[in-house]
Design a protein around this motif. Sequence first.
Motif, short mmCIF file in Angstrom:
data_model
loop_
_atom_site.label_atom_id
_atom_site.label_comp_id
_atom_site.label_asym_id
_atom_site.label_seq_id
_atom_site.Cartn_x
_atom_site.Cartn_y
_atom_site.Cartn_z
N MET A 7 -1.57 -9.18 12.84
CA MET A 7 -0.59 -9.45 11.80
C MET A 7 -1.28 -9.52 10.44
N HIS A 8 -2.45 -10.15 10.38
CA HIS A 8 -3.21 -10.25 9.13
C HIS A 8 -3.57 -8.84 8.64
N GLU A 9 -4.05 -7.99 9.54
CA GLU A 9 -4.42 -6.63 9.18
C GLU A 9 -3.20 -5.84 8.69
N THR A 10 -2.07 -6.01 9.35
CA THR A 10 -0.84 -5.33 8.94
C THR A 10 -0.40 -5.78 7.56
N ILE A 11 -0.49 -7.06 7.28
CA ILE A 11 -0.12 -7.59 5.97
C ILE A 11 -1.02 -7.02 4.88
N GLU A 12 -2.31 -6.94 5.14
CA GLU A 12 -3.25 -6.39 4.17
C GLU A 12 -2.96 -4.91 3.92
N GLU A 13 -2.62 -4.16 4.96
CA GLU A 13 -2.28 -2.76 4.80
C GLU A 13 -1.00 -2.59 3.97
N LEU A 14 -0.03 -3.46 4.20
CA LEU A 14 1.21 -3.42 3.41
C LEU A 14 0.95 -3.72 1.94
N ARG A 15 0.09 -4.69 1.68
CA ARG A 15 -0.25 -5.02 0.29
C ARG A 15 -0.97 -3.86 -0.39
N SER A 16 -1.85 -3.20 0.34
CA SER A 16 -2.55 -2.05 -0.21
C SER A 16 -1.57 -0.90 -0.50
N ALA A 17 -0.64 -0.67 0.41
CA ALA A 17 0.36 0.37 0.21
C ALA A 17 1.25 0.04 -0.99
N ALA A 18 1.62 -1.22 -1.15
CA ALA A 18 2.44 -1.63 -2.28
C ALA A 18 1.71 -1.41 -3.60
N ALA A 19 0.42 -1.70 -3.62
CA ALA A 19 -0.37 -1.49 -4.84
C ALA A 19 -0.45 0.00 -5.17
#
Length: 57
Positions: A7-19
């Motif tokens: 879940m932590h990895e998925t959240i970080e990937e989502l934040r990177s995609a949003a940026a």
Amino acid sequence: MSKTAEMHETIEELRSAAASINAVADWLYQQFSGDDNSTPEPTKAPVKKETKPQRTA
């Protein structure tokens, strides 16, 4: 890998995609805005915090 780590990895990937999406939106705005004199302030990508590896038992 534990569910929490996934879940932590998925959240970080989502934040990177949003940026990335935000950077593209800023670029498109700059390219297609009617006012050639103004340029929007580029938004800073969130700083990725380094995390310690999770210990698995």
